[in-house]
Structure formats: C-alpha cells, structure tokens
Design a protein around this motif. Structure first.
Motif, PDB file in Angstrom:
ATOM      1  N   SER A  28       1.031  -1.025   0.471  1.00  9.04           N
ATOM      2  CA  SER A  28       0.277  -0.098  -0.554  1.00  9.04           C
ATOM      3  C   SER A  28       0.517   1.300   0.391  1.00  9.04           C
ATOM      4  O   SER A  28       0.340   2.287  -1.011  1.00  9.04           O
ATOM      5  CB  SER A  28      -1.087  -0.460   1.664  1.00  9.04           C
ATOM      6  OG  SER A  28      -0.217   0.276   2.372  1.00  9.04           O
ATOM      7  N   THR A  29       1.928   1.018   0.362  1.00 13.10           N
ATOM      8  CA  THR A  29       3.132   3.074   0.930  1.00 13.10           C
ATOM      9  C   THR A  29       3.492   2.623  -0.612  1.00 13.10           C
ATOM     10  O   THR A  29       3.476   3.765  -0.896  1.00 13.10           O
ATOM     11  CB  THR A  29       4.066   2.658   1.964  1.00 13.10           C
ATOM     12  OG1 THR A  29       4.282   1.240   2.111  1.00 13.10           O
ATOM     13  CG2 THR A  29       3.114   2.842   3.295  1.00 13.10           C
ATOM     14  N   THR A  30       4.141   1.290  -1.415  1.00 12.87           N
ATOM     15  CA  THR A  30       4.752   1.575  -2.440  1.00 12.87           C
ATOM     16  C   THR A  30       3.564   2.028  -3.496  1.00 12.87           C
ATOM     17  O   THR A  30       3.690   2.924  -4.332  1.00 12.87           O
ATOM     18  CB  THR A  30       5.129   0.020  -2.523  1.00 12.87           C
ATOM     19  OG1 THR A  30       6.030  -0.380  -2.434  1.00 12.87           O
ATOM     20  CG2 THR A  30       5.700  -0.194  -4.553  1.00 12.87           C
ATOM     21  N   MET A  31       2.259   1.824  -3.608  1.00 16.29           N
ATOM     22  CA  MET A  31       1.380   2.446  -4.466  1.00 16.29           C
ATOM     23  C   MET A  31       0.888   3.680  -4.470  1.00 16.29           C
ATOM     24  O   MET A  31       1.812   4.691  -5.010  1.00 16.29           O
ATOM     25  CB  MET A  31       0.003   1.696  -4.272  1.00 16.29           C
ATOM     26  CG  MET A  31      -0.733   1.726  -5.313  1.00 16.29           C
ATOM     27  SD  MET A  31      -1.249   2.387  -6.258  1.00 16.29           S
ATOM     28  CE  MET A  31      -0.360   0.630  -7.723  1.00 16.29           C
ATOM     29  N   SER A  32       0.788   4.383  -2.414  1.00 13.83           N
ATOM     30  CA  SER A  32       0.565   5.970  -3.316  1.00 13.83           C
ATOM     31  C   SER A  32      -0.202   6.346  -3.075  1.00 13.83           C
ATOM     32  O   SER A  32      -1.150   5.736  -4.868  1.00 13.83           O
ATOM     33  CB  SER A  32       1.554   5.848  -2.910  1.00 13.83           C
ATOM     34  OG  SER A  32       2.530   6.999  -3.923  1.00 13.83           O
ATOM     35  N   GLY A  33      -0.128   8.090  -3.638  1.00 17.05           N
ATOM     36  CA  GLY A  33      -1.033   8.954  -4.301  1.00 17.05           C
ATOM     37  C   GLY A  33      -0.446   8.860  -5.646  1.00 17.05           C
ATOM     38  O   GLY A  33      -1.296   9.652  -6.529  1.00 17.05           O
ATOM     39  N   TYR A  34       0.537   9.125  -5.347  1.00 17.85           N
ATOM     40  CA  TYR A  34       1.587   9.050  -6.701  1.00 17.85           C
ATOM     41  C   TYR A  34       1.116   7.662  -7.295  1.00 17.85           C
ATOM     42  O   TYR A  34       1.483   8.158  -8.440  1.00 17.85           O
ATOM     43  CB  TYR A  34       2.840   9.109  -6.006  1.00 17.85           C
ATOM     44  CG  TYR A  34       4.244   8.396  -7.315  1.00 17.85           C
ATOM     45  CD1 TYR A  34       3.989   9.555  -8.773  1.00 17.85           C
ATOM     46  CD2 TYR A  34       4.429   8.393  -6.424  1.00 17.85           C
ATOM     47  CE1 TYR A  34       4.591   8.987  -9.352  1.00 17.85           C
ATOM     48  CE2 TYR A  34       5.899   7.184  -7.433  1.00 17.85           C
ATOM     49  CZ  TYR A  34       5.793   7.646  -9.142  1.00 17.85           C
ATOM     50  OH  TYR A  34       6.894   7.605 -10.032  1.00 17.85           O
ATOM     51  N   GLY A  35       0.629   7.256  -6.525  1.00 18.67           N
ATOM     52  CA  GLY A  35       0.862   6.008  -8.073  1.00 18.67           C
ATOM     53  C   GLY A  35      -0.737   5.770  -8.811  1.00 18.67           C
ATOM     54  O   GLY A  35      -0.584   5.703  -9.296  1.00 18.67           O
ATOM     55  N   PHE A  36      -2.100   5.965  -7.253  1.00 20.04           N
ATOM     56  CA  PHE A  36      -3.498   6.307  -8.255  1.00 20.04           C
ATOM     57  C   PHE A  36      -3.937   7.394  -9.171  1.00 20.04           C
ATOM     58  O   PHE A  36      -4.543   7.404  -9.254  1.00 20.04           O
ATOM     59  CB  PHE A  36      -4.063   5.516  -6.764  1.00 20.04           C
ATOM     60  CG  PHE A  36      -4.652   3.824  -6.432  1.00 20.04           C
ATOM     61  CD1 PHE A  36      -3.957   3.010  -7.208  1.00 20.04           C
ATOM     62  CD2 PHE A  36      -6.034   3.670  -5.623  1.00 20.04           C
ATOM     63  CE1 PHE A  36      -4.257   2.080  -7.527  1.00 20.04           C
ATOM     64  CE2 PHE A  36      -5.637   3.238  -5.131  1.00 20.04           C
ATOM     65  CZ  PHE A  36      -5.765   1.737  -6.442  1.00 20.04           C
ATOM     66  N   ILE A  37      -3.547   7.961  -8.011  1.00 21.68           N
ATOM     67  CA  ILE A  37      -3.383   9.787  -9.204  1.00 21.68           C
ATOM     68  C   ILE A  37      -2.101   9.673  -9.906  1.00 21.68           C
ATOM     69  O   ILE A  37      -2.810  10.571 -11.423  1.00 21.68           O
ATOM     70  CB  ILE A  37      -3.549  10.639  -7.849  1.00 21.68           C
ATOM     71  CG1 ILE A  37      -4.896  10.488  -6.885  1.00 21.68           C
ATOM     72  CG2 ILE A  37      -4.099  11.959  -8.720  1.00 21.68           C
ATOM     73  CD1 ILE A  37      -5.967  10.262  -7.459  1.00 21.68           C
ATOM     74  N   GLY A  38      -1.570  10.044  -9.591  1.00 25.53           N
ATOM     75  CA  GLY A  38       0.000  10.549 -10.293  1.00 25.53           C
ATOM     76  C   GLY A  38      -0.099   9.721 -11.772  1.00 25.53           C
ATOM     77  O   GLY A  38       0.176  11.119 -12.515  1.00 25.53           O
ATOM     78  N   LEU A  39      -0.235   8.217 -11.634  1.00 26.84           N
ATOM     79  CA  LEU A  39       0.330   7.603 -12.265  1.00 26.84           C
ATOM     80  C   LEU A  39      -0.405   8.114 -13.446  1.00 26.84           C
ATOM     81  O   LEU A  39      -0.090   7.345 -14.596  1.00 26.84           O
ATOM     82  CB  LEU A  39       1.150   6.629 -11.839  1.00 26.84           C
ATOM     83  CG  LEU A  39       2.467   6.023 -11.346  1.00 26.84           C
ATOM     84  CD1 LEU A  39       3.094   5.030 -10.866  1.00 26.84           C
ATOM     85  CD2 LEU A  39       3.675   7.089 -12.256  1.00 26.84           C
ATOM     86  N   THR A  40      -1.827   7.606 -13.049  1.00 33.08           N
ATOM     87  CA  THR A  40      -2.769   7.557 -14.057  1.00 33.08           C
ATOM     88  C   THR A  40      -3.243   8.614 -15.175  1.00 33.08           C
ATOM     89  O   THR A  40      -3.177   8.304 -16.298  1.00 33.08           O
ATOM     90  CB  THR A  40      -4.548   7.290 -12.895  1.00 33.08           C
ATOM     91  OG1 THR A  40      -3.936   6.541 -12.226  1.00 33.08           O
ATOM     92  CG2 THR A  40      -5.220   7.300 -14.117  1.00 33.08           C
ATOM     93  N   GLY A  41      -2.565   9.987 -14.350  1.00 31.18           N
ATOM     94  CA  GLY A  41      -2.821  11.541 -15.330  1.00 31.18           C
ATOM     95  C   GLY A  41      -1.012  10.618 -16.250  1.00 31.18           C
ATOM     96  O   GLY A  41      -1.329  10.946 -17.830  1.00 31.18           O
ATOM     97  N   LEU A  42      -0.195  10.552 -16.028  1.00 31.85           N
ATOM     98  CA  LEU A  42       0.594   9.827 -17.166  1.00 31.85           C
ATOM     99  C   LEU A  42       0.324   8.837 -17.822  1.00 31.85           C
ATOM    100  O   LEU A  42       0.837   8.956 -18.787  1.00 31.85           O
ATOM    101  CB  LEU A  42       2.021  10.066 -16.491  1.00 31.85           C
ATOM    102  CG  LEU A  42       3.063  10.902 -14.826  1.00 31.85           C
ATOM    103  CD1 LEU A  42       3.718  10.096 -14.741  1.00 31.85           C
ATOM    104  CD2 LEU A  42       3.118  12.185 -15.764  1.00 31.85           C
ATOM    105  N   VAL A  43      -0.667   7.329 -17.679  1.00 29.77           N
ATOM    106  CA  VAL A  43      -0.292   6.202 -18.284  1.00 29.77           C
ATOM    107  C   VAL A  43      -2.037   7.784 -19.622  1.00 29.77           C
ATOM    108  O   VAL A  43      -1.486   7.246 -20.293  1.00 29.77           O
ATOM    109  CB  VAL A  43      -1.706   5.601 -17.502  1.00 29.77           C
ATOM    110  CG1 VAL A  43      -2.595   4.916 -18.677  1.00 29.77           C
ATOM    111  CG2 VAL A  43      -0.249   4.604 -17.298  1.00 29.77           C
ATOM    112  N   TYR A  44      -2.733   8.431 -19.022  1.00 32.05           N
ATOM    113  CA  TYR A  44      -3.333   8.736 -19.785  1.00 32.05           C
ATOM    114  C   TYR A  44      -2.403  10.076 -21.080  1.00 32.05           C
ATOM    115  O   TYR A  44      -3.183   9.772 -21.612  1.00 32.05           O
ATOM    116  CB  TYR A  44      -4.291   9.741 -18.992  1.00 32.05           C
ATOM    117  CG  TYR A  44      -5.273  11.005 -20.431  1.00 32.05           C
ATOM    118  CD1 TYR A  44      -6.223  10.728 -20.699  1.00 32.05           C
ATOM    119  CD2 TYR A  44      -5.277  12.241 -20.040  1.00 32.05           C
ATOM    120  CE1 TYR A  44      -6.964  11.317 -21.328  1.00 32.05           C
ATOM    121  CE2 TYR A  44      -5.616  13.578 -21.166  1.00 32.05           C
ATOM    122  CZ  TYR A  44      -6.822  12.916 -21.430  1.00 32.05           C
ATOM    123  OH  TYR A  44      -7.059  13.476 -22.007  1.00 32.05           O
TER     124      TYR A  44
END
Length: 499
Positions: free
Chosen positions: A48-64
């Motif tokens: 869970s700490t590896t995923m983070s908000g950076y993962g769920f929000i930030g990387l989703t935006g970068l995938v877009y």
C-alpha cells in the motif's frame, strides 16, 4: 451516495487511530509497532505504501498522457518489491533485533560507526519525505475535491485533519492496521475499475486499436520520440527495481515483522497485491479513449483523470468504493512518510546528535515525536496549498532523491564489509545534492538529461560509495560480528528458517 461512502470510510480510519492511541506506550511501539505483526499485515503495509497517491492519481494521469510506457513503472516496482525483500528484509530485521534500531539512520550509524552518517541520511529522508508528502497531499486534495464537492483547499484541510488524528495519535500500530484495511479496499476498487472500464471501451483489442490511431507510441513499452523513450525505460529500471531499496517509508516495514521466517510469505503477498492495485492505471487508457470518442470532456489536468472518470462512468455506490480505494492509497503512504520524517527529527537529529545520545524518558520522547509529526503535517499542508508540480512527476522526483541518497549506503553497506564511513558520507551527500540539483535544472529547462535525474544521481552515489571505499581504510562494524559488543539483545532464533 458517493459522499456517504467517503464519509464512512474516513470515519472508520479515524476510529482506528483513536483506538490505537491506547497501545502507544513507548518509541518502539510508535515507530515499529513493537515488532508484533504477521506476514499479511506487513505485506499489505509494504504494497500500500509502495502504491501511494502518487501511484493511483499521478501515474494514472501519466498513463492518460503517455500510454502503456508508464506501466513499466508498475512492472519494475513489482520486481523492486522482490529485490528489496531478498536483499534488505532479513539483515534489517536481524539488526533491529540485535541492536534495537528503530530507524534507517539508527541502522546506518551502527553499520558505519558514525553519527555524521546518521545526520546526513536523516536530513535526506526529511527532505525527500516533504517532497513526496506534497505529492500525497495534492492527490488527496484532488480526490476529496471531487467526492465532497468543495474547493481544493477545503478538501485538503479536511483530509489532512483526519490524517493528523490517526497518525499522531496511533503511530505505527494505527498505520499498519489502516494499511491492511486500505489495501483490501484498494484491491477491490482496482478490480472493479479494471473490469468495468474494459467493458465500456469494448475490450482490450478495441481499446488498443483506438489508442494506436491516436498515437502508435501509446501502445509501446517506450516511445520513439519525446520524453518517454528508451532512456526513460532504462531510468525506470534503475529507480524502481533497484531504487525500491532506498525508499524509507517501505523498507522500514521490515522492522515490524514478528519472525524472520515470515518474510518470504510477506514478499510474495506484497508483490502480488501491488500488481493487482496497479490495474487502476488502466483508467488513464480508458479516459483517453472516451475523450477521443467525445463521450467525456478532457480533464483540465492529468491529476483529475481518475476522479473524473470514476465520477462520470460508475454508479454512485461503486464510485464511492473506488474513491475510498484511491483515498486509501494516499493516506497509507502519507502516514508512513509522516512517521519516517518525525523519527528523523526526534530520534536521529534531536536525541542522537543535538542531545549527543542522551537518554530521554519514553513519555518525553513519545510526546516530542507527536509534536514534530504535527509540525511536519502543518508545513507540508501549507506547501501543498499551491503545489509546484504534477503529482506524477513530483512523486517520481522524491523517489529518485531517496534512491540516490539511501540505496548505496544501505544496501551495499549491509552486504559489503569494505564500504567505509568516509565513502558513505560522500555518497549520501552527493546523492541528495545531485538528485535535487538535477531535478531543479530539469524543471527550469536549464539542463534536461536523457536519463531521469534520480537515476543519474543514483549512479553517481553508487560509484562514489564503491570508489571511495576502495581508496579509504575500512573499519570494523558490529553488524558483521556474530556477537555484537554491548548488545543486550539476541538474534531472532527464527532467522535460520529464512533463506
């Protein structure tokens, strides 16, 4: 309904924090939970700490924006979890058992017999944690802005207020139990989004065909032109496979497991659950397709991709669960960073350096930890009111700072007897200065290297540690002795069971 589910989730987290306050008796329980947890709790805390908000929000935006190339971060980070467990988990757990280490600088002072190493690494952790925490707060504000229907600043205040209660009050016990619950919510949310979104776009083949029509590079592991090329691919390998070992909010979880023999199961569980939650990044691809079809308005910023897609295309009950999953990712990492940062100030800088190792009462030390945690929350909250960068790139930069400043002195130092104090000092200083300096130059457009700035800094700090160690005289270190001098603790007898 979305609002109701969001409020229920936040109240549950708040109650856990309040209940955990009763178990905070000393610094060991505040920072390591008393080393009482089994493999499932530790594993889900790591993932869970590896995923983070950076993962769920930030990387989703970068995938877009960039497509499948960003998924290489998830693939490499999954591999990084395995690497961190294999290289660091056993020695870190054994050293904390022998010497009572509570923090990474604790461990590094023991390894190098140097308070200077402790101080430098504590400052590096504090600096990187503030940057990463800003990424978490920005993600938290963006999410609650959509869920609660209020402006960003008010949404951020509400989220931070709840986070404050359960972290300052509950410490690591609260953090681990909330991580456990939050990771379950994340897994459920990621699976719902992945399956539901895939049906909306008409399946994998249809989605890939439409993405190819938009830009053929979007379905490639790296782009033929632009910033996500082959050098970005190489950078992600360095930062997320190798650099995972330098993430203090993750690897400090190794201190907490009850028996060393449980680490092998925790490793498998952590990597598997992280990989499942990374399915949420498909939201970036789904959104790109929906926007191209004209079925959805283009997000104002990449950081709003996940909130907009979830709100627009899922029923309120389902959307509420997914929003709770995203908030879980953000809060689980925020709590970890706050504890890591406060320990760097209270234990590593104030007690061990300013007070020269003076023994503080457990009550005073615990009170100081809570006050400094509160101060860090306040500072990062103020900085996050007008954050300087996208969540994705801000998180990536902080990950690079940790990798460059900590990975060589920690991983190489625990495995290689020849690593010296002088080399450790130079490596950590060079890693921090070069990663931060190169990132600033990149943001300002003064120097934009092909490789990621964090990867370059990590290479510099690694070369300096090895090179300087070879030309300086090594000293003995108690961690390589079978019976450490002055240690009242004994090695965990379960150590022999883990291989």
């Amino acid at each position: 309904m979305i609002l109701a589910i969001g409020i229920i989730y936040l109240l549950v987290i708040l109650v856990i924090g309040l209940l955990s306050m009763r178990h905070q008796k000393d610094m060991d329980t505040f920072y390591t939970g008393g080393r009482r947890f089994g493999p499932w709790l530790v594993a889900l805390a790591v993932s869970s700490t590896t995923m983070s908000g950076y993962g769920f929000i930030g990387l989703t935006g970068l995938v877009y924006e960039h497509g499948y190339a960003i998924f290489m971060i998830g693939i490499f980070a999954t591999a990084g979890i395995f690497v961190s467990f294999l290289i660091l988990a056993k020695p870190m757990r054994r050293i904390t058992q022998k010497f009572g280490a509570l923090t990474i600088p604790d461990l590094l002072e023991i390894r190098y017999n140097s308070k200077t190493v402790r101080g430098i690494t504590a400052l590096a952790i504090l600096g990187g944690a503030i940057g990463y925490q800003m990424a978490q707060y920005k993600a938290l504000g963006n999410m609650l802005e959509t869920v609660l229907g209020v402006d960003y600043k008010l949404a951020l205040f509400i989220g931070v207020a709840i986070l404050t209660v359960y972290v300052v009050g509950g410490g690591m016990i609260s953090a681990v139990w909330t991580d456990f619950i939050q990771m379950i919510v994340m897994i459920v949310g990621a699976l719902i989004v992945f399956i539901g979104g895939m049906k909306m776009v008409g399946g994998m083949s249809q989605m890939n065909a439409e993405l190819t029509a938009i830009n053929p590079d979007m379905v490639q592991a790296f782009h033929t032109t632009g910033p996500i090329g082959i050098f970005a691919f190489i950078s992600y390998f360095f930062i997320y496979v190798i650099g995972h070992q330098g993430q203090p909010h993750v690897v400090t979880k190794f201190y907490m497991i009850r028996k060393i023999s449980m680490l092998k199961w925790a490793c498998i569980i952590a990597a598997s659950t992280y990989a499942i939650t990374a399915l949420l990044w498909f939201v970036g691809l789904y959104t790109r397709v929906m926007v191209n079809r004209g079925e959805m308005a283009a997000p104002a910023t990449p950081d709003m991709v996940a909130p907009m897609f979830i709100e627009n295309f899922f029923p309120p009950v389902v959307a509420g669960i997914i929003f709770a999953a995203v908030m879980a990712a953000i809060m689980s990492t925020s709590e970890a960073f706050l504890l890591v940062a406060s320990s760097s100030i209270v234990r590593d800088i104030y007690q061990q350096i300013i007070k020269k190792g003076e023994k503080l009462s457990e009550k005073k030390e615990l009170a100081l930890s809570r006050w400094f945690t509160l101060a860090i929350i306040a500072v990062t909250f103020l900085l996050s009111l007008n954050p300087p960068d996208l969540v994705g790139w801000l998180g990536n930069a902080s990950w690079g700072i940790f990798s460059a400043s900590l990975l060589p002195v920690l991983s190489i130092g625990l495995l290689w007897r020849r690593a010296t104090k002088t080399a450790a000092i130079c490596s950590s200083v060079l890693g921090f200065i070069s990663s931060l300096g190169l990132y600033i130059l990149k943001v300002k457009g003064i120097y934009v290297p092909a490789l990621d700035t964090g990867a370059i800094a990590m290479i510099i700090s690694t070369i300096s540690l090895v090179g300087i160690s070879l030309i300086t005289k090594p000293a003995s270190s108690p961690i390589f002795e079978d019976k450490p001098k002055g240690s009242a603790k004994t090695e965990d007898p379960a150590a022999a069971n883990f291989s």
